[in-house]
Write a protein that holds these residues in place. Structure first.
Motif, PDB file in Angstrom:
ATOM      1  N   ILE A  47       0.846  -1.202   0.000  1.00 28.23           N
ATOM      2  CA  ILE A  47       0.000   0.000   0.000  1.00 28.23           C
ATOM      3  C   ILE A  47       0.879   1.250   0.000  1.00 28.23           C
ATOM      4  O   ILE A  47       0.577   2.233  -0.676  1.00 28.23           O
ATOM      5  CB  ILE A  47      -0.973   0.009   1.201  1.00 28.23           C
ATOM      6  CG1 ILE A  47      -2.102  -0.976   0.937  1.00 28.23           C
ATOM      7  CG2 ILE A  47      -1.525   1.394   1.461  1.00 28.23           C
ATOM      8  CD1 ILE A  47      -3.216  -0.948   1.937  1.00 28.23           C
ATOM      9  N   THR A  48       1.989   1.217   0.724  1.00 26.06           N
ATOM     10  CA  THR A  48       2.896   2.359   0.764  1.00 26.06           C
ATOM     11  C   THR A  48       3.507   2.598  -0.611  1.00 26.06           C
ATOM     12  O   THR A  48       3.573   3.748  -1.084  1.00 26.06           O
ATOM     13  CB  THR A  48       3.995   2.132   1.817  1.00 26.06           C
ATOM     14  OG1 THR A  48       3.369   1.896   3.084  1.00 26.06           O
ATOM     15  CG2 THR A  48       4.927   3.324   1.918  1.00 26.06           C
ATOM     16  N   ARG A  49       3.940   1.547  -1.280  1.00 24.23           N
ATOM     17  CA  ARG A  49       4.490   1.669  -2.628  1.00 24.23           C
ATOM     18  C   ARG A  49       3.474   2.306  -3.574  1.00 24.23           C
ATOM     19  O   ARG A  49       3.782   3.241  -4.311  1.00 24.23           O
ATOM     20  CB  ARG A  49       4.902   0.299  -3.172  1.00 24.23           C
ATOM     21  CG  ARG A  49       6.130  -0.283  -2.530  1.00 24.23           C
ATOM     22  CD  ARG A  49       6.324  -1.754  -2.947  1.00 24.23           C
ATOM     23  NE  ARG A  49       7.552  -2.263  -2.400  1.00 24.23           N
ATOM     24  CZ  ARG A  49       8.735  -2.167  -2.994  1.00 24.23           C
ATOM     25  NH1 ARG A  49       8.834  -1.600  -4.173  1.00 24.23           N
ATOM     26  NH2 ARG A  49       9.815  -2.639  -2.414  1.00 24.23           N
ATOM     27  N   ILE A  50       2.266   1.775  -3.537  1.00 19.72           N
ATOM     28  CA  ILE A  50       1.226   2.291  -4.427  1.00 19.72           C
ATOM     29  C   ILE A  50       0.920   3.747  -4.099  1.00 19.72           C
ATOM     30  O   ILE A  50       0.730   4.573  -4.999  1.00 19.72           O
ATOM     31  CB  ILE A  50      -0.037   1.404  -4.354  1.00 19.72           C
ATOM     32  CG1 ILE A  50       0.258   0.024  -4.961  1.00 19.72           C
ATOM     33  CG2 ILE A  50      -1.209   2.071  -5.079  1.00 19.72           C
ATOM     34  CD1 ILE A  50      -0.846  -1.001  -4.762  1.00 19.72           C
ATOM     35  N   SER A  51       0.906   4.083  -2.831  1.00 27.12           N
ATOM     36  CA  SER A  51       0.657   5.464  -2.427  1.00 27.12           C
ATOM     37  C   SER A  51       1.703   6.408  -3.011  1.00 27.12           C
ATOM     38  O   SER A  51       1.375   7.474  -3.548  1.00 27.12           O
ATOM     39  CB  SER A  51       0.641   5.567  -0.904  1.00 27.12           C
ATOM     40  OG  SER A  51       0.533   6.904  -0.501  1.00 27.12           O
ATOM     41  N   PHE A  98      15.445   4.335 -11.999  1.00 27.98           N
ATOM     42  CA  PHE A  98      15.842   4.734 -10.647  1.00 27.98           C
ATOM     43  C   PHE A  98      14.934   4.075  -9.607  1.00 27.98           C
ATOM     44  O   PHE A  98      15.402   3.523  -8.612  1.00 27.98           O
ATOM     45  CB  PHE A  98      15.793   6.261 -10.536  1.00 27.98           C
ATOM     46  CG  PHE A  98      16.072   6.803  -9.168  1.00 27.98           C
ATOM     47  CD1 PHE A  98      17.366   6.815  -8.654  1.00 27.98           C
ATOM     48  CD2 PHE A  98      15.043   7.310  -8.385  1.00 27.98           C
ATOM     49  CE1 PHE A  98      17.624   7.327  -7.387  1.00 27.98           C
ATOM     50  CE2 PHE A  98      15.294   7.824  -7.124  1.00 27.98           C
ATOM     51  CZ  PHE A  98      16.585   7.828  -6.622  1.00 27.98           C
ATOM     52  N   MET A  99      13.619   4.112  -9.844  1.00 26.48           N
ATOM     53  CA  MET A  99      12.674   3.533  -8.882  1.00 26.48           C
ATOM     54  C   MET A  99      12.744   2.011  -8.857  1.00 26.48           C
ATOM     55  O   MET A  99      12.650   1.405  -7.791  1.00 26.48           O
ATOM     56  CB  MET A  99      11.244   3.995  -9.190  1.00 26.48           C
ATOM     57  CG  MET A  99      11.041   5.481  -8.913  1.00 26.48           C
ATOM     58  SD  MET A  99       9.329   6.023  -9.078  1.00 26.48           S
ATOM     59  CE  MET A  99       9.089   5.978 -10.850  1.00 26.48           C
ATOM     60  N   LEU A 100      12.953   1.399 -10.011  1.00 21.86           N
ATOM     61  CA  LEU A 100      13.078  -0.061 -10.047  1.00 21.86           C
ATOM     62  C   LEU A 100      14.326  -0.516  -9.299  1.00 21.86           C
ATOM     63  O   LEU A 100      14.305  -1.514  -8.596  1.00 21.86           O
ATOM     64  CB  LEU A 100      13.114  -0.566 -11.496  1.00 21.86           C
ATOM     65  CG  LEU A 100      11.802  -0.469 -12.260  1.00 21.86           C
ATOM     66  CD1 LEU A 100      12.025  -0.752 -13.741  1.00 21.86           C
ATOM     67  CD2 LEU A 100      10.763  -1.407 -11.677  1.00 21.86           C
ATOM     68  N   GLN A 131      10.007   7.136  -2.755  1.00 20.62           N
ATOM     69  CA  GLN A 131       9.830   8.224  -1.796  1.00 20.62           C
ATOM     70  C   GLN A 131      10.623   9.454  -2.247  1.00 20.62           C
ATOM     71  O   GLN A 131      10.132  10.584  -2.186  1.00 20.62           O
ATOM     72  CB  GLN A 131      10.289   7.780  -0.412  1.00 20.62           C
ATOM     73  CG  GLN A 131      10.137   8.848   0.647  1.00 20.62           C
ATOM     74  CD  GLN A 131      10.706   8.391   1.977  1.00 20.62           C
ATOM     75  OE1 GLN A 131      11.796   7.828   2.044  1.00 20.62           O
ATOM     76  NE2 GLN A 131       9.953   8.625   3.042  1.00 20.62           N
ATOM     77  N   THR A 132      11.836   9.253  -2.727  1.00 25.91           N
ATOM     78  CA  THR A 132      12.687  10.350  -3.193  1.00 25.91           C
ATOM     79  C   THR A 132      12.063  11.064  -4.386  1.00 25.91           C
ATOM     80  O   THR A 132      12.025  12.297  -4.434  1.00 25.91           O
ATOM     81  CB  THR A 132      14.093   9.822  -3.549  1.00 25.91           C
ATOM     82  OG1 THR A 132      14.672   9.226  -2.386  1.00 25.91           O
ATOM     83  CG2 THR A 132      14.996  10.916  -4.073  1.00 25.91           C
ATOM     84  N   VAL A 133      11.565  10.293  -5.355  1.00 15.52           N
ATOM     85  CA  VAL A 133      10.930  10.888  -6.537  1.00 15.52           C
ATOM     86  C   VAL A 133       9.683  11.661  -6.119  1.00 15.52           C
ATOM     87  O   VAL A 133       9.442  12.769  -6.586  1.00 15.52           O
ATOM     88  CB  VAL A 133      10.596   9.807  -7.589  1.00 15.52           C
ATOM     89  CG1 VAL A 133       9.793  10.400  -8.745  1.00 15.52           C
ATOM     90  CG2 VAL A 133      11.875   9.161  -8.108  1.00 15.52           C
ATOM     91  N   ARG A 134       8.920  11.085  -5.219  1.00 18.12           N
ATOM     92  CA  ARG A 134       7.697  11.765  -4.745  1.00 18.12           C
ATOM     93  C   ARG A 134       8.054  13.096  -4.078  1.00 18.12           C
ATOM     94  O   ARG A 134       7.424  14.118  -4.337  1.00 18.12           O
ATOM     95  CB  ARG A 134       6.964  10.844  -3.765  1.00 18.12           C
ATOM     96  CG  ARG A 134       5.821  11.460  -3.005  1.00 18.12           C
ATOM     97  CD  ARG A 134       4.547  11.506  -3.828  1.00 18.12           C
ATOM     98  NE  ARG A 134       3.512  12.250  -3.164  1.00 18.12           N
ATOM     99  CZ  ARG A 134       2.572  11.730  -2.386  1.00 18.12           C
ATOM    100  NH1 ARG A 134       2.542  10.433  -2.170  1.00 18.12           N
ATOM    101  NH2 ARG A 134       1.659  12.493  -1.839  1.00 18.12           N
ATOM    102  N   LEU A 143      12.464   3.361  -1.188  1.00 20.32           N
ATOM    103  CA  LEU A 143      13.148   4.625  -0.870  1.00 20.32           C
ATOM    104  C   LEU A 143      13.317   5.505  -2.101  1.00 20.32           C
ATOM    105  O   LEU A 143      13.226   6.731  -2.014  1.00 20.32           O
ATOM    106  CB  LEU A 143      14.492   4.363  -0.204  1.00 20.32           C
ATOM    107  CG  LEU A 143      14.406   3.732   1.187  1.00 20.32           C
ATOM    108  CD1 LEU A 143      15.795   3.434   1.734  1.00 20.32           C
ATOM    109  CD2 LEU A 143      13.645   4.641   2.141  1.00 20.32           C
ATOM    110  N   ALA A 144      13.542   4.886  -3.261  1.00 20.62           N
ATOM    111  CA  ALA A 144      13.653   5.667  -4.498  1.00 20.62           C
ATOM    112  C   ALA A 144      12.305   6.282  -4.859  1.00 20.62           C
ATOM    113  O   ALA A 144      12.236   7.428  -5.295  1.00 20.62           O
ATOM    114  CB  ALA A 144      14.170   4.788  -5.632  1.00 20.62           C
TER     115      ALA A 144
END
Length: 145
Positions: free
Chosen positions: A79-83, A122-124, A132-135, A129-130
């Motif tokens: 759920i956190t990833r999808i968020s 980068f996210m893959l 989260q950084t992009v967000r 954490l990646a």
């Protein structure tokens, strides 16, 4: 006389934090989160392997079952990833037109965070954490920071 700093009253109510450790909250959010994720995956034209990896390394059989029937309870991590991903999607659509917003994850990026790589790569490579950084990066751009 108190020297403690008093913050001025805000006109905004504080956000209510969702307790993802609560199974009831996860039950409430999971189906819509998965539906949103699969719409995002289609908009971004993600390969199924990449979509599975963004979800935390989901098996092929589970991925296709979830796609067919999203009515399930997700773990906190998923759920956190999808968020984060939905937040990235939303921020991109606020910052850019729809076409560029949906292509952005596939375009090489000169921002030092990405070092010339595509945000999707980068996210893959960096996982949660990646994301989260992009967000945070996009939220800061959206807020004019």
């Amino acid at each position: 006389m108190s020297l403690a700093y008093a913050y001025p009253k805000s006109r905004f109510e504080p956000a209510v934090l969702v307790d993802l450790n609560s199974k009831a909250e996860r039950e409430r959010l999971s189906k819509s989160a998965l539906k949103g994720f699969f719409r995002l995956a289609a908009a971004w034209q993600l390969r199924d392997d990449d979509a599975r990896e963004l979800l935390g390394g989901l098996s092929s059989s589970s991925f296709y079952e979830w796609k067919k029937n999203p009515d399930r309870v997700l773990e906190v991590d998923r759920i956190t990833r999808i968020s984060y991903l939905l937040g990235i999607y939303k921020a991109l659509h606020i910052l850019y037109g729809d076409k560029l917003a949906d292509e952005w994850v596939h375009l090489p990026n000169t921002n030092p965070i990405f070092n010339g790589r595509k945000p999707l790569a980068f996210m893959l490579g960096g996982g949660l954490l990646a994301m989260q950084t992009v967000r945070k990066l996009l939220d800061a751009r959206r807020g004019g920071l």
